[in-house]
Every structure is written in structure tokens, then in C-alpha cells.
Design an enzyme around this catalytic site. Structure first.
Site, mmCIF file in Angstrom:
data_model
loop_
_atom_site.group_PDB
_atom_site.id
_atom_site.type_symbol
_atom_site.label_atom_id
_atom_site.label_comp_id
_atom_site.label_asym_id
_atom_site.label_seq_id
_atom_site.Cartn_x
_atom_site.Cartn_y
_atom_site.Cartn_z
ATOM 1 C CB SER A 177 2.045 -4.301 1.355
ATOM 2 O OG SER A 177 1.946 -3.484 0.213
ATOM 3 C CB THR A 178 4.436 -0.183 2.058
ATOM 4 O OG1 THR A 178 3.340 -0.062 1.164
ATOM 5 C CG2 THR A 178 5.395 0.985 1.867
ATOM 6 C CG HIS A 204 0.417 -6.106 -1.633
ATOM 7 N ND1 HIS A 204 -0.159 -5.251 -0.722
ATOM 8 C CD2 HIS A 204 -0.332 -7.233 -1.591
ATOM 9 C CE1 HIS A 204 -1.206 -5.831 -0.158
ATOM 10 N NE2 HIS A 204 -1.331 -7.039 -0.683
ATOM 11 C CG MET A 297 0.710 1.870 2.297
ATOM 12 S SD MET A 297 0.796 2.964 0.862
ATOM 13 C CE MET A 297 1.710 1.950 -0.288
ATOM 14 C CG ASP A 300 -4.606 -7.957 0.842
ATOM 15 O OD1 ASP A 300 -5.646 -8.635 0.917
ATOM 16 O OD2 ASP A 300 -3.607 -8.296 0.183
#
Length: 357
Positions: A177-178, A204, A297, A300
Site C-alpha cells: 500500500s503506502t 491499494h 498502512m 490488510d
């Protein structure tokens, strides 16, 4: 509010400046320091009062977001910048360039029918970003003299999990993600060889952005990287990225592994969600996947990794030091589902080692 996160909002459209400003003011632990209608105005205001975080519009006249970002990072390298992007192809490409130029993350402008709906969408998107910046600030603070330093996360050696390791992995499933676009770029551009198994990635991202990400990654590796399509066969040596705003899973048809795409509700507040992919692989029960969880973040992927390991899978996670945010890999470590914790610089080589026939 001395410890409040000081935020500047930069957007050439007054409506978005108002929406962003209202969202910032509504989130606890933040202070709206200033707003600006252009990159030049933002840079002038920063000379008088430096923010901790800038929400920066991607598409602006005269000085666009990426040019403004470069000026900010050159003069104020400790200031975090989050891009606020439209959802067209040009904005997606510029946003990915911005991440490479030092932006922490990006959020998509809401496609809302009212200001209230836009406020709600942006609050959901910005709250975790703001929390991540808070966490990075806490991590960056020097340890007081005499205070004990936190112990580093334990690193499992390959031998410690040898009994669980299957002889051959027939796929890599990866959640991120991030910080993901830059981490994936480094992972694939420095990979010394090609993975001989298919790689399925959930990053994401909203719609439009994953196609641009796939194109950029495809340009730095000899492996074929593409945005996944519903029903297509999953082939060895290819990399499939879940399409933004849709979930990706796998299924078998006539003995052939295929891509499943669905439009079901978000999972873990994410769409696509890593857990959806991981759990679909676990449900097949006849795969030996290598699970990889990288910077991001939230939590998940942690639940899905647990299910995969119950089927005999092996899991690598990115270490805290090389992660932009250690939320997702940290959650896997917290539930003791990580077999190895590795820096980004070692992940690609280890993936190659573990997927050799």
C-alpha cells in the site's frame, strides 16, 4: 496544540481548498496552518511558517504539483507531501512521477454529488494518511538520553521455518500500500533475473492508477507486467496487478488458474484488498504460494497470511526500517505469521531463491 500536525492545503480550485480545509479541521490532532491557490503562493507562505504536511493538488496552472513538490522537497526535505489527484490518465501518470520525486502518498479527489458526500469520502481517505504521518513523526523523534531504545523486531532465519517450507512455490502473492509504487519499482528494477512463477499483486489504488503503475513497472523489468483482467489465464513469469477499485482473486477452470475480478464492498476499508486475494488462494488448497507483504498502512493482509500459512505457505515481510509505513507488514509480524523479515534491498533476491524449481 503544540504537538498538532500543522497542515497546508494547496489547490487552485476554491471548492477543493474548502473541502480539504474542512476535512483537516475536523480531524483530531491537526492544525490547518494555511491554504494556497498555487504552488508559488504555497512556497512563499512556507518561508514564513513551515508545515509538517502539505496536501498538494497534482494539476495546477503555471506551476503544477510535481514542480511544486520538487521545490518543497529541495528546500524543506522533512516536510511530508501527499498529492491530491484527479482520476484521469494524465493525472495518474503525474501522480506516480510525484511519488518517485518524494511524495509520501496520494489520495484521489472525490467523485461526489454533493459537498457533504465529498467531505465524507475525503475524511475516510485522509484520516489514515494523517495517522501515518503522526506515526512517522513519533518514530523520527530522538530517544531521550538514558531512555531505553526499543528492541528491533526479531528476524526469523530461513532454517527456523524449514519444516514448513514446500519444495517449490508455484506463485507469489504480494500485498502492498503506502510507499508501494516506489518499493515495487525498486523491487523489479533491481531483480537479478526473472521469477519463473506468476506474481499477483494487490496495491491499494483507485481506478486509473493501476494501469499506469503496470506500465511503469513493465518498463523496468523483462517480465510482463499488466493490469489483471477478469477470466484471463495466469501464466508463469507474468505479473498481474489488481485493477484499482476492484477486488482480485483466483480460481481454477479446466485445470487452468485464472483471474477473478469482482466489485464487492471494500474489505478492511480497502478495494482492492490484499485479504481477498490471499484468502482466495488459500481456499484453492492446491497451491504452494509464497506470500509477501510490503510497506503500507493498516492491517490488510494479516488475516489472509494466517490462512495461507495454514495451507503451508511461507511468508516474507518488508522490515520496518525500509518501509514507508510498517502497518501492514507489522500486523503480520504481530500475529507471528512472518517467516522472514527482510529489508527491501533483500526481498527480490530472496523471492528468486525461494521460487527456483
Amino acid at each position: 496544540m503544540s504537538d498538532a500536525l500543522k497542515i497546508m492545503v494547496v489547490d487552485d480550485t476554491i471548492t477543493y481548498r474548502q473541502i480539504l480545509s474542512k476535512v483537516v479541521e475536523s480531524i483530531e490532532g491537526t492544525e490547518l496552518l494555511a491554504s494556497a491557490s498555487s504552488g508559488r503562493t504555497a512556497l512563499m507562505k512556507m518561508e514564513a511558517n513551515q508545515p509538517d504536511l502539505v496536501f498538494l493538488d497534482v494539476m495546477m496552472p503555471e506551476m503544477d504539483g510535481i514542480e511544486t513538490l520538487k521545490h518543497i522537497k529541495a528546500k524543506y526535505p522533512k516536510v511530508e507531501v501527499v498529492m491530491v489527484s484527479g482520476a484521469d490518465k494524465e493525472a495518474a501518470n503525474i501522480t506516480l512521477q510525484s511519488l518517485e520525486a518524494g511524495a509520501l502518498d496520494f489520495v484521489a479527489k472525490p467523485q461526489a454529488s454533493s459537498m457533504q458526500e465529498g467531505l465524507e469520502q475525503l475524511t475516510q481517505a485522509l484520516a489514515p494518511v494523517i495517522e501515518a504521518v503522526h506515526a512517522r513523526r513519533r518514530k523520527a523523534r530522538p530517544t531521550p538520553a538514558g531512555a531505553p531504545r526499543p528492541a528491533p523486531a526479531p528476524v526469523a532465519t530461513p532454517a527456523s521455518s524449514e519444516a514448513r517450507k514446500p519444495r517449490h512455490y508455484d506463485a507469489v502473492v504480494l500485498g502492498i500500500s503506502t510507499g508501494g509504487p516506489n518499493a515495487l519499482h525498486e523491487l523489479f528494477s533491481t531483480l537479478k533475473g526473472n521469477l519463473t512463477v506468476p506474481v499477483l499483486i494487490v496495491q491499494h489504488m483507485p481506478p486509473m492508477f493501476t494501469a499506469s503503475l503496470a506500465e511503469r513497472l513493465d518498463s523496468v523489468t523483462s517480465m510482463k507486467v499488466k493490469e489483471a483482467e477478469a477470466g484471463e489465464s495466469i501464466l508463469a513469469g507474468n505479473v498481474y496487478i489488481a485493477p484499482g477499485g476492484k477486488h482480485m482473486g483466483v480460481y481454477r477452470e479446466g485445470g487452468q488458474l485464472k483471474v477473478q475480478i469482482n466489485d464487492l464492498p471494500p474489505v478492511n476499508h480497502c478495494k482492492p484488498a490484499v485479504d481477498v486475494l490471499f484468502e482466495s488462494v488459500a481456499k484453492l488448497g492446491d497451491m504452494n504460494p509464497l506470500a509477501v507483504v510490503m510497506t503500507g498502512m493498516g492491517r490488510d493482509g494479516a488475516k489472509g497470511v494466517v490462512q495461507l500459512r495454514q495451507q503451508g505457505a511461507y511468508c516474507l515481510i518488508q522490515d520496518e526500517a525500509s518501509s514507508v509505513v510498517w502497518g501492514m507488514p507489522g500486523a503480520v509480524a504481530e500475529v507471528k505469521a512472518a517467516d522472514e523479515i527482510l529489508p527491501l534491498s533483500r526481498l527480490g533476491a530472496r523471492m528468486l531463491e525461494l521460487t527456483q524449481p
